[in-house]
Structures are given as structure tokens and as C-alpha cells.
Design a protein around this motif. Structure first.
Motif, PDB file in Angstrom:
ATOM      1  N   LYS A  82     -15.137  27.068   4.061  1.00 48.62           N
ATOM      2  CA  LYS A  82     -15.150  25.762   4.719  1.00 48.62           C
ATOM      3  C   LYS A  82     -14.629  24.692   3.766  1.00 48.62           C
ATOM      4  O   LYS A  82     -14.720  24.836   2.546  1.00 48.62           O
ATOM      5  N   ALA A  83     -14.099  23.636   4.343  1.00 54.50           N
ATOM      6  CA  ALA A  83     -13.636  22.488   3.562  1.00 54.50           C
ATOM      7  C   ALA A  83     -13.925  21.223   4.353  1.00 54.50           C
ATOM      8  O   ALA A  83     -13.890  21.233   5.591  1.00 54.50           O
ATOM      9  N   PHE A  84     -14.205  20.153   3.619  1.00 59.60           N
ATOM     10  CA  PHE A  84     -14.568  18.894   4.271  1.00 59.60           C
ATOM     11  C   PHE A  84     -13.845  17.736   3.592  1.00 59.60           C
ATOM     12  O   PHE A  84     -13.609  17.757   2.383  1.00 59.60           O
ATOM     13  N   MET A  85     -13.524  16.715   4.347  1.00 58.21           N
ATOM     14  CA  MET A  85     -13.080  15.449   3.789  1.00 58.21           C
ATOM     15  C   MET A  85     -13.216  14.370   4.863  1.00 58.21           C
ATOM     16  O   MET A  85     -13.327  14.662   6.056  1.00 58.21           O
ATOM     17  N   ARG A  86     -13.228  13.150   4.421  1.00 62.06           N
ATOM     18  CA  ARG A  86     -13.332  11.997   5.325  1.00 62.06           C
ATOM     19  C   ARG A  86     -11.940  11.393   5.460  1.00 62.06           C
ATOM     20  O   ARG A  86     -11.266  11.134   4.461  1.00 62.06           O
ATOM     21  N   VAL A  87     -11.498  11.186   6.697  1.00 65.04           N
ATOM     22  CA  VAL A  87     -10.140  10.700   6.924  1.00 65.04           C
ATOM     23  C   VAL A  87     -10.169   9.404   7.735  1.00 65.04           C
ATOM     24  O   VAL A  87     -11.107   9.139   8.498  1.00 65.04           O
ATOM     25  N   ALA A  88      -9.123   8.613   7.555  1.00 68.90           N
ATOM     26  CA  ALA A  88      -9.020   7.330   8.239  1.00 68.90           C
ATOM     27  C   ALA A  88      -8.406   7.503   9.621  1.00 68.90           C
ATOM     28  O   ALA A  88      -7.619   8.413   9.869  1.00 68.90           O
ATOM     29  N   ILE A  89      -8.771   6.602  10.522  1.00 64.31           N
ATOM     30  CA  ILE A  89      -8.208   6.592  11.876  1.00 64.31           C
ATOM     31  C   ILE A  89      -7.618   5.211  12.159  1.00 64.31           C
ATOM     32  O   ILE A  89      -8.008   4.216  11.545  1.00 64.31           O
TER      33      ILE A  89
ATOM     34  N   TRP B 163       0.854  -1.190   0.000  1.00 68.02           N
ATOM     35  CA  TRP B 163       0.000   0.000   0.000  1.00 68.02           C
ATOM     36  C   TRP B 163       0.888   1.236   0.000  1.00 68.02           C
ATOM     37  O   TRP B 163       1.962   1.256   0.594  1.00 68.02           O
ATOM     38  N   ALA B 164       0.432   2.288  -0.647  1.00 70.56           N
ATOM     39  CA  ALA B 164       1.197   3.528  -0.710  1.00 70.56           C
ATOM     40  C   ALA B 164       1.048   4.286   0.608  1.00 70.56           C
ATOM     41  O   ALA B 164      -0.070   4.529   1.067  1.00 70.56           O
ATOM     42  N   TRP B 165       2.173   4.665   1.208  1.00 69.28           N
ATOM     43  CA  TRP B 165       2.111   5.301   2.523  1.00 69.28           C
ATOM     44  C   TRP B 165       1.375   6.634   2.478  1.00 69.28           C
ATOM     45  O   TRP B 165       0.727   7.029   3.457  1.00 69.28           O
ATOM     46  N   ASP B 166       1.429   7.353   1.340  1.00 66.45           N
ATOM     47  CA  ASP B 166       0.763   8.644   1.288  1.00 66.45           C
ATOM     48  C   ASP B 166      -0.744   8.527   1.088  1.00 66.45           C
ATOM     49  O   ASP B 166      -1.451   9.530   1.035  1.00 66.45           O
ATOM     50  N   ASP B 167      -1.256   7.300   0.970  1.00 72.28           N
ATOM     51  CA  ASP B 167      -2.707   7.086   0.945  1.00 72.28           C
ATOM     52  C   ASP B 167      -3.286   6.936   2.352  1.00 72.28           C
ATOM     53  O   ASP B 167      -4.506   6.900   2.519  1.00 72.28           O
ATOM     54  N   ALA B 168      -2.418   6.812   3.363  1.00 77.04           N
ATOM     55  CA  ALA B 168      -2.860   6.320   4.671  1.00 77.04           C
ATOM     56  C   ALA B 168      -3.910   7.199   5.342  1.00 77.04           C
ATOM     57  O   ALA B 168      -4.707   6.704   6.129  1.00 77.04           O
ATOM     58  N   ALA B 169      -3.918   8.497   5.060  1.00 72.77           N
ATOM     59  CA  ALA B 169      -4.876   9.380   5.733  1.00 72.77           C
ATOM     60  C   ALA B 169      -6.266   9.312   5.134  1.00 72.77           C
ATOM     61  O   ALA B 169      -7.241   9.713   5.772  1.00 72.77           O
ATOM     62  N   TYR B 170      -6.381   8.798   3.925  1.00 69.08           N
ATOM     63  CA  TYR B 170      -7.641   8.894   3.207  1.00 69.08           C
ATOM     64  C   TYR B 170      -8.594   7.760   3.564  1.00 69.08           C
ATOM     65  O   TYR B 170      -8.176   6.645   3.891  1.00 69.08           O
ATOM     66  N   ALA B 171      -9.877   8.068   3.464  1.00 66.27           N
ATOM     67  CA  ALA B 171     -10.895   7.096   3.868  1.00 66.27           C
ATOM     68  C   ALA B 171     -10.807   5.815   3.060  1.00 66.27           C
ATOM     69  O   ALA B 171     -11.120   4.732   3.564  1.00 66.27           O
ATOM     70  N   TYR B 172     -10.374   5.903   1.791  1.00 65.25           N
ATOM     71  CA  TYR B 172     -10.350   4.707   0.958  1.00 65.25           C
ATOM     72  C   TYR B 172      -9.277   3.709   1.393  1.00 65.25           C
ATOM     73  O   TYR B 172      -9.264   2.575   0.936  1.00 65.25           O
ATOM     74  N   SER B 173      -8.337   4.148   2.253  1.00 62.05           N
ATOM     75  CA  SER B 173      -7.338   3.202   2.756  1.00 62.05           C
ATOM     76  C   SER B 173      -7.386   3.104   4.273  1.00 62.05           C
ATOM     77  O   SER B 173      -6.363   2.958   4.935  1.00 62.05           O
ATOM     78  N   ALA B 174      -8.593   3.171   4.843  1.00 64.97           N
ATOM     79  CA  ALA B 174      -8.743   2.968   6.289  1.00 64.97           C
ATOM     80  C   ALA B 174      -8.196   1.590   6.664  1.00 64.97           C
ATOM     81  O   ALA B 174      -8.411   0.618   5.944  1.00 64.97           O
ATOM     82  N   PRO B 175      -7.482   1.494   7.771  1.00 64.63           N
ATOM     83  CA  PRO B 175      -6.828   0.224   8.118  1.00 64.63           C
ATOM     84  C   PRO B 175      -7.850  -0.867   8.431  1.00 64.63           C
ATOM     85  O   PRO B 175      -8.823  -0.625   9.151  1.00 64.63           O
ATOM     86  N   PRO B 176      -7.645  -2.065   7.900  1.00 63.93           N
ATOM     87  CA  PRO B 176      -8.601  -3.171   8.124  1.00 63.93           C
ATOM     88  C   PRO B 176      -8.349  -3.880   9.451  1.00 63.93           C
ATOM     89  O   PRO B 176      -8.003  -5.059   9.510  1.00 63.93           O
ATOM     90  N   THR B 177      -8.504  -3.158  10.545  1.00 60.79           N
ATOM     91  CA  THR B 177      -8.263  -3.696  11.881  1.00 60.79           C
ATOM     92  C   THR B 177      -9.259  -4.810  12.204  1.00 60.79           C
ATOM     93  O   THR B 177     -10.380  -4.825  11.669  1.00 60.79           O
ATOM     94  N   PRO B 178      -8.891  -5.735  13.091  1.00 55.07           N
ATOM     95  CA  PRO B 178      -9.845  -6.796  13.468  1.00 55.07           C
ATOM     96  C   PRO B 178     -11.139  -6.251  14.065  1.00 55.07           C
ATOM     97  O   PRO B 178     -12.198  -6.853  13.915  1.00 55.07           O
ATOM     98  N   PHE B 179     -11.044  -5.119  14.785  1.00 56.58           N
ATOM     99  CA  PHE B 179     -12.243  -4.438  15.255  1.00 56.58           C
ATOM    100  C   PHE B 179     -12.414  -3.184  14.421  1.00 56.58           C
ATOM    101  O   PHE B 179     -11.540  -2.321  14.362  1.00 56.58           O
ATOM    102  N   VAL B 180     -13.550  -3.085  13.750  1.00 58.34           N
ATOM    103  CA  VAL B 180     -13.854  -1.936  12.888  1.00 58.34           C
ATOM    104  C   VAL B 180     -15.053  -1.218  13.473  1.00 58.34           C
ATOM    105  O   VAL B 180     -16.038  -1.848  13.881  1.00 58.34           O
TER     106      VAL B 180
END
Length: 500
Positions: free
Chosen positions: A267-274, A173-190
Motif C-alpha cells: 500500500k502507498a498513501f499521500m495527500r493530493v491537492a484538488i 509557483w512551480a507547475w510540478d508542485d501542483a498535485a501536492y497538498a502543500y500547493s493546494a490552490p487558494p480558491t475563494p471557497f476552500v
């Protein structure tokens, strides 16, 4: 050299003179073969690689092939591999179960102890996409309220949530994708698809040319304070917008808010991964409890009072939508997190463990079960985000073809976007005669585009349905035809033209 008799030549000239000029010069009628060859010749003249394979959906007879064994990046078409594998293993009616137990004791309206959630890998827990998952925190709060609990001293704990030695993200996976919602980490608990909504707002009356007199307002929804955020302003951008990335080593979110003199949004909006869904879940539960007058006193485990008699009691069981519904949103909307979790759950079923090395082995075994050579496909993750995935048009088409022979086939077909109608193909500019007759999973990475699915041929009784895969690699930044236009022209030919 043998010469034709004069009488024969005169007869031939006389016959040609009698034919209409249009009949002499009329080009042959277009066919799938002629249109496809001309289309892909022009694409490859620009340096793009076209890999194409089409077979009869009933017999598997090859009907068109071009570089069908060339290996390219499948991007999100890899999702048909992971979702069909999950359907094969569990069936369309399978549901995830996430049990919640109380471990402690209740003294009147006071509960001393922990709320324990057993991670199940359900990608939909707390998601806004389904009515039964949206209100997870409210359901839990109602269950505590029904027990007469008005105050709670303890913590929320999640069991079976260890990511293992391979970390949060898939290999390649590309490290610079990590903040974006499309690459949210697939943790065992979601929880809530491991994303939050980020909004930025300038101070009132502040223009984009000067530095703000007061700080930019940063807000995360749902409330979530575990993500420090730094915002940089670029007032001279050619392309206004907001982009964020996770800083390596600090855990901070670094955002760049781009604007120009002509475009200066307030204003600006985006969805980010945690990375910490447990913290997001805890915050959500506390808000739901507070809305019902139930207050949690967070106490570190080492300081928590130890009740004389601790019990473990089931509180409720979160149940996901059916696997068919999960697969449908996965493929229609190309949801990477869902595909990863389904792929890893399939891996655990086949190997007893969840890891990406095990996923690669489990997927190879599944391909072998179907009679598909592992030289044609090399799945490394479930979503196609990995740049280590390798596929061929032949291999992808064979996944669809073999799936059509299995009991879950209707669920997989129903999940594929329909050209000109829905999903990632909703905006496809196909004609009215083709709209609704093409179902295909799409895949996109930088310079790569892929499609795999089925096409209906209502005017061809011999081959009424075909399975196809189209892969385009090394696409130029400014091609004569975009990848979407190439697909649309090929789609029109598949539906309406004779094969040869």
C-alpha cells in the motif's frame, strides 16, 4: 630603527617566563561575532551565500550584520509578512464567517431549491485541525434535519467563488508542485484545505517485479470521483516511494509508484491537492445527509421544478477559529494555503479586490507603513512558494522588529516554531540550554533555507532579546554542514555567548 634598551628586553623576557604557558597561548573566549564569522566563512567557502542580520529587540540597534542587504529567496519565511499584515489589519480575535442560505421552498418534508454557500476565503472550513471545523457537513445536515426536511431536490451552489482572471495559483509557483497538498490552490471557497487522501493498493499476492494481473486499487478519501488517476509502476527504483503530478491539459492525476526488490509495499498513501472544492463539499454534504436519512435528488438547474413561492432563508453560519489560532497553525506547520488566503483577505481589505497584482501593492503599502524599504522585501505571494519573491535578512528582521511594537505582537510570537520543541523546529538538535529560547519561522526551497525570529539571551541584561534573520542561498547538495546545523550553531551562539 630604534632599539629597545637591553634592560627593558631582559625585563620583558623575565616577565613572560613567570607567566603560565596556558596564559600565553590561551585563545580569546568565543563570542557571537567570532563564532558567527568563522561559521559563515566556512559556509561561503563552499559557494553558499549567507545573509544575516541581528538587532536588539527593544531598540533596533544592529548587533551583527553580514551581507544583510543581499536579495535571496525567502521561501516560507514570507509567511511572517502575510500573517503579521493580517494581524495588523484585523486583530487576533477576527473570525471568518461563511453563511449558508436556503433558496427555494419547503413543502412538508420536501425541499425544492438550492443550498447556497457564500465563499468567505476561510482556509479552515472542513479542516481536520480544529474541533469547530471538522464537522462542517454534519452541522449542515443537522440544520436541515431540524427543519423537518427528509428529501431535497436541488443543488449545492457557492457564491462569490470566482477566481478572477489570474487563475488558481500564485505567480512563480512551480507547475510540478501542483498535485501536492502543500500547493493546494487558494480558491475563494476552500473546503478541507482543498486536499484529499489518495491510497493505492496492489492486488493480493502481487509482487513488484511483474505487472499486476488486476488493476491497482485507487481510492480517494473523502469520496471524490472528479479526479481521474493513472498509476505507473517503477519496480527498479533506487528510492522507493509515491509521487504524483497533475497532467497539463488533461486534468488527470499521474502517479509513479516506485519500489525495489528489497522494498515492495502493498500500500502507498499521500495527500493530493484538488481544484474543485465545491464538488468535494457537495460529496461530503450528501454523505452527511444520507447518514441521517435525508436524500438529495440532483437535478440540473434548467430541469428543476420551479416552486410557486421561492424564499431565501439563512440556515447557519460557519465561523472559523480566531485569526490568532489560524496564524499559529500557519506558521508552526508552514501551511501555504492558509498563508495565501490570509494574504489575499488582507489584500481585499486594503484594496477592495483579491488578486496577486493587488497583493503585491497591498504588501508594499504595509511595508511602507512600517518604515521598511521595499528594496529590502518584494512579496509576490503570501506563502513563499513563488520563486518571484525576493527578501533580505535585514528586511525580514525588520518585519519581526516592527511587529513587536504592535498590539498583536503576542499572537505573532506565539505562532513561531520553538527550536527543539514544536512546529518545523521540533527536530532541531539544540542543547538543553538553548531549547525553548529560540522562536523562528523557517523557509525551505531547493537550495535555499531561511530563518527569522527572536532569541532570548537570559545572561545578557543589556540585550536580553534579539531579533534575527538568517538566509542561506545556493546551498550545495552535500555541504560540510547542513543548513539545519548552521542554524543550530548560530542559535547556540546567540543564546549563550557574549556579543563581542
Amino acid at each position: 630603527m630604534r632599539r629597545l634598551p637591553l634592560a627593558t628586553l631582559l625585563a620583558a623576557l623575565s616577565l613572560s617566563a613567570c607567566l603560565p604557558r596556558a596564559a600565553v597561548n590561551r585563545p580569546p573566549p568565543p563570542t557571537v561575532l567570532s563564532v558567527a564569522n568563522a561559521l559563515f566563512d566556512s559556509v561561503e567557502d563552499e559557494g553558499t551565500m549567507a545573509s544575516v542580520f541581528m538587532v536588539d529587540a527593544n531598540t533596533g540597534t544592529p548587533l551583527y550584520a553580514r551581507h544583510e542587504r543581499v536579495r535571496l529567496l525567502p521561501a516560507s519565511t514570507m509567511k511572517v509578512v502575510s500573517t503579521s499584515a493580517a494581524l495588523a489589519a484585523f486583530g487576533p480575535d477576527f473570525r471568518f464567517h461563511t453563511p449558508v442560505t436556503l433558496e427555494g421552498t419547503q413543502l412538508g418534508n420536501l425541499y425544492l431549491g438550492d443550498l447556497v454557500v457564500e465563499a468567505s476565503g476561510d482556509p479552515s472550513l472542513g479542516s481536520w485541525r480544529f474541533p469547530e471545523t471538522t464537522m462542517a457537513c454534519e452541522q449542515l445536515a443537522e440544520a436541515l434535519q431540524a427543519r423537518g426536511i427528509r428529501q431535497w431536490v436541488g443543488a449545492v451552489r457557492v457564491s462569490n467563488a470566482d477566481e478572477g482572471p489570474y487563475g488558481l495559483f500564485g505567480p512563480g509557483w512551480a507547475w510540478d508542485d501542483a498535485a501536492y497538498a502543500y500547493s493546494a490552490p487558494p480558491t475563494p471557497f476552500v473546503f478541507r484545505e482543498n486536499v484529499v487522501d489518495l491510497s493505492l493498493e496492489r492486488p493480493e499476492g502481487q509482487d513488484c517485479k511483474s505487472q499486476p494481473r488486476r488493476p491497482i486499487t485507487v481510492r480517494y478519501t473523502p469520496s471524490f470521483d472528479a479526479l481521474p488517476t493513472v498509476v505507473y509502476l517503477d519496480p527498479n527504483a533506487q528510492k522507493p516511494g509515491l509521487s504524483c503530478m497533475r497532467e497539463r491539459g488533461t486534468g488527470r492525476m499521474r502517479c509513479v509508484w516506485r519500489s525495489s526488490a528489497e522494498q515492495c509495499p502493498q500500500k502507498a498513501f499521500m495527500r493530493v491537492a484538488i481544484d474543485e472544492p465545491q464538488a468535494l463539499f457537495t460529496s461530503c454534504v450528501e454523505d452527511a445527509l444520507a447518514a441521517r436519512g435525508i436524500w438529495r435528488v440532483p437535478v440540473p438547474p434548467q430541469l428543476a421544478p420551479v416552486p410557486s413561492a421561492t424564499t431565501s432563508e439563512p440556515l447557519l453560519d460557519f465561523v472559523s477559529p480566531s485569526l490568532a489560532e489560524l496564524v499559529k497553525v500557519t506558521n508552526k506547520e508552514s501551511l501555504n494555503l492558509y498563508a495565501e488566503r490570509l494574504g489575499l483577505r488582507f489584500t481585499r481589505e486594503r484594496t477592495g479586490t483579491e488578486s496577486y497584482p493587488a497583493l503585491r501593492d497591498a504588501m508594499a503599502q504595509e511595508l511602507t507603513r512600517r518604515g521598511i524599504s521595499t528594496r529590502l522585501l518584494r512579496p509576490v505571494d503570501g506563502s513563499g512558494l513563488s520563486r518571484y519573491n525576493v527578501a533580505t535578512a535585514r528586511g525580514l528582521a525588520e518585519v519581526i522588529y516592527t511587529s513587536l511594537k504592535e498590539p498583536y505582537a503576542p499572537a505573532l510570537l506565539e505562532s513561531l516554531p520553538i527550536a527543539g520543541v514544536d512546529g518545523t523546529l521540533a527536530g532541531s538538535a539544540v542543547s538543553n540550554g538553548t531549547r525553548g529560547l529560540i522562536r523562528a519561522k523557517t523557509g525551505t526551497l531547493s537550495g535555499q533555507k531561511a530563518y527569522v525570529g527572536v532569541a532570548e539571551r537570559p545572561h545578557d541584561p543589556e540585550h536580553p532579546r534579539v531579533v534575527f534573520a538568517l538566509m542561506l542561498g545556493n546551498i550545495d547538495d552535500q555541504p560540510a554542514l547542513t543548513a539545519s546545523q548552521v542554524f543550530e550553531r548560530f542559535a547556540e551562539a546567540m543564546v549563550s555567548l557574549p556579543l563581542r
